[in-house]
Scaffold this motif. Structure first.
Motif, PDB file in Angstrom:
ATOM      1  N   GLY A   1       0.776  -1.388  -0.163  1.00  0.00           N
ATOM      2  CA  GLY A   1       0.166  -0.115   0.073  1.00  0.00           C
ATOM      3  C   GLY A   1       0.767   1.106  -0.054  1.00  0.00           C
ATOM      4  O   GLY A   1       0.296   2.314   0.072  1.00  0.00           O
ATOM      5  N   ILE A   2       1.992   1.358  -0.370  1.00  0.00           N
ATOM      6  CA  ILE A   2       2.951   2.196  -0.415  1.00  0.00           C
ATOM      7  C   ILE A   2       3.739   2.630  -1.722  1.00  0.00           C
ATOM      8  O   ILE A   2       3.729   1.451  -2.541  1.00  0.00           O
ATOM      9  CB  ILE A   2       4.057   2.338   0.665  1.00  0.00           C
ATOM     10  CG1 ILE A   2       4.501   0.836   0.952  1.00  0.00           C
ATOM     11  CG2 ILE A   2       3.472   2.723   2.053  1.00  0.00           C
ATOM     12  CD1 ILE A   2       5.996   1.071   1.701  1.00  0.00           C
ATOM     13  N   GLY A   3       4.003   3.567  -2.157  1.00  0.00           N
ATOM     14  CA  GLY A   3       4.823   3.948  -3.429  1.00  0.00           C
ATOM     15  C   GLY A   3       3.894   3.949  -4.491  1.00  0.00           C
ATOM     16  O   GLY A   3       2.590   4.029  -4.295  1.00  0.00           O
ATOM     17  N   LYS A   4       4.339   4.519  -5.630  1.00  0.00           N
ATOM     18  CA  LYS A   4       3.525   5.020  -6.866  1.00  0.00           C
ATOM     19  C   LYS A   4       3.037   3.514  -7.662  1.00  0.00           C
ATOM     20  O   LYS A   4       3.366   2.661  -7.568  1.00  0.00           O
ATOM     21  CB  LYS A   4       4.335   5.833  -7.826  1.00  0.00           C
ATOM     22  CG  LYS A   4       5.411   4.988  -8.599  1.00  0.00           C
ATOM     23  CD  LYS A   4       5.624   6.033  -9.493  1.00  0.00           C
ATOM     24  CE  LYS A   4       6.892   5.300 -10.570  1.00  0.00           C
ATOM     25  NZ  LYS A   4       7.713   6.131 -11.428  1.00  0.00           N
TER      26      LYS A   4
ATOM     27  N   MET B   1      -1.559  -5.370 -12.489  1.00  0.00           N
ATOM     28  CA  MET B   1      -1.214  -6.599 -11.559  1.00  0.00           C
ATOM     29  C   MET B   1       0.009  -6.523 -10.872  1.00  0.00           C
ATOM     30  O   MET B   1       0.345  -7.382 -10.058  1.00  0.00           O
ATOM     31  CB  MET B   1      -1.394  -7.923 -12.567  1.00  0.00           C
ATOM     32  CG  MET B   1      -2.726  -8.141 -13.229  1.00  0.00           C
ATOM     33  SD  MET B   1      -4.217  -8.497 -12.283  1.00  0.00           S
ATOM     34  CE  MET B   1      -3.758  -9.786 -11.647  1.00  0.00           C
ATOM     35  N   HIS B   2       0.697  -5.372 -11.312  1.00  0.00           N
ATOM     36  CA  HIS B   2       2.087  -5.358 -10.758  1.00  0.00           C
ATOM     37  C   HIS B   2       2.313  -4.558  -9.510  1.00  0.00           C
ATOM     38  O   HIS B   2       3.265  -4.042  -9.087  1.00  0.00           O
ATOM     39  CB  HIS B   2       3.054  -4.680 -11.845  1.00  0.00           C
ATOM     40  CG  HIS B   2       3.492  -5.457 -12.582  1.00  0.00           C
ATOM     41  ND1 HIS B   2       4.712  -5.619 -13.181  1.00  0.00           N
ATOM     42  CD2 HIS B   2       3.037  -6.774 -13.434  1.00  0.00           C
ATOM     43  CE1 HIS B   2       4.980  -6.778 -14.237  1.00  0.00           C
ATOM     44  NE2 HIS B   2       3.883  -7.306 -14.312  1.00  0.00           N
ATOM     45  N   GLY B   3       1.015  -4.059  -8.766  1.00  0.00           N
ATOM     46  CA  GLY B   3       1.018  -3.280  -7.614  1.00  0.00           C
ATOM     47  C   GLY B   3       1.496  -1.966  -7.705  1.00  0.00           C
ATOM     48  O   GLY B   3       1.437  -1.447  -8.722  1.00  0.00           O
ATOM     49  N   ARG B   4       2.217  -1.790  -6.625  1.00  0.00           N
ATOM     50  CA  ARG B   4       2.866  -0.389  -6.421  1.00  0.00           C
ATOM     51  C   ARG B   4       4.499  -0.303  -6.396  1.00  0.00           C
ATOM     52  O   ARG B   4       4.797  -1.671  -6.220  1.00  0.00           O
ATOM     53  CB  ARG B   4       2.260   0.225  -5.095  1.00  0.00           C
ATOM     54  CG  ARG B   4       0.944   0.458  -4.962  1.00  0.00           C
ATOM     55  CD  ARG B   4       0.396   1.039  -3.828  1.00  0.00           C
ATOM     56  NE  ARG B   4       0.600   2.361  -3.649  1.00  0.00           N
ATOM     57  CZ  ARG B   4      -0.701   3.177  -3.531  1.00  0.00           C
ATOM     58  NH1 ARG B   4      -1.641   2.735  -3.296  1.00  0.00           N
ATOM     59  NH2 ARG B   4      -0.259   4.500  -3.469  1.00  0.00           N
TER      60      ARG B   4
END
Ligand SMILES: Cc1cc2nc3c(=O)[nH]c(=O)nc-3n(C[C@H](O)[C@H](O)[C@H](O)COP(=O)(O)O)c2cc1C
Length: 187
Positions: free
Chosen positions: A103-106, A112-115
């Protein structure tokens, strides 16, 4: 803090000497982590991290995730094993998949690659090899750097036979130059 991550089991070995030299020449506060001390479990591919926001395994990676996120730059070192990275480094990279789901970062541009909490962090990769195969080891680590959208400062493969890299001034100078480049980038 500039973080060094060393994936050799030999603390007096060549990979550690390279990573230490890179860190030294950054002129910054640094911390060197030896993956051999962390007891890093394998990624089981369960993908629980994608919906639970963390890896279910509580081991040395738990602390390393924090250090990776908090660091100003990361230096990864691997001995070249069978023309690629060591299993320790591969496990660290595989387990780092969980970083994308904390839940952090851009946001990643790829579905599907999250943040990308490590995005834009300078990173350097080094590998020690006796003779052949270091290009692929560096490429594997470069791929990790680019997947995480870090900025590759440089890479260096030290070919040293069965000798000690500390006895080769040219090798140590090249490693040190990577550190100087990180210093420049962080200015
Ligand atoms: C399992 C294993 C695989 C290796 N594979 C290669 C290889 O593919 N090519 C090579 O030139 N040297 C290979 N080596 C030698 C190491 O790359 C070399 O000794 C390196 O300096 C070890 O790093 P260290 O001093 O940090 O332990 C291998 C050594 C081990 C233990």
């Amino acid at each position: 803090m500039i973080l060094g991550i060393c994936g050799s089991g030999r603390k007096e070995g060549n990979t550690g000497a390279l990573v230490e030299e890179v860190l030294k020449q950054t002129g910054s506060e640094t911390e060197l982590v030896w993956l051999i001390d962390l007891n890093v479990g394998y990624c089981t591919g369960c993908m629980r991290c994608t919906f639970e926001g963390n890896c279910w395994q509580q081991d040395g990676m738990t602390e390393l995730y924090k250090k990776m996120i908090d660091s100003e730059a990361i230096v990864i070192g691997s001995p070249c094993y069978y023309g690629d990275v060591s299993g320790l480094v591969k496990s660290m990279m595989d387990r780092s998949i969980a970083l994308g789901y904390m839940g952090i970062g851009k946001e990643s541009e790829t579905p599907m690659h999250g943040r990308k909490p490590l995005a834009d962090k300078p990173a350097a990769v080094v590998s020690a090899v006796a003779g052949h195969g270091v290009e692929r080891a560096l490429e594997t680590m470069e791929r990790f750097v680019s997947y995480n959208e870090m900025k590759l400062v440089g890479k260096f493969g030290a070919v040293a036979g069965m000798q000690d890299v500390r006895e080769h001034a040219n090798i140590m100078t090249e490693a040190g130059e990577l550190g100087a480049r990180i210093k420049e980038m962080l200015r």
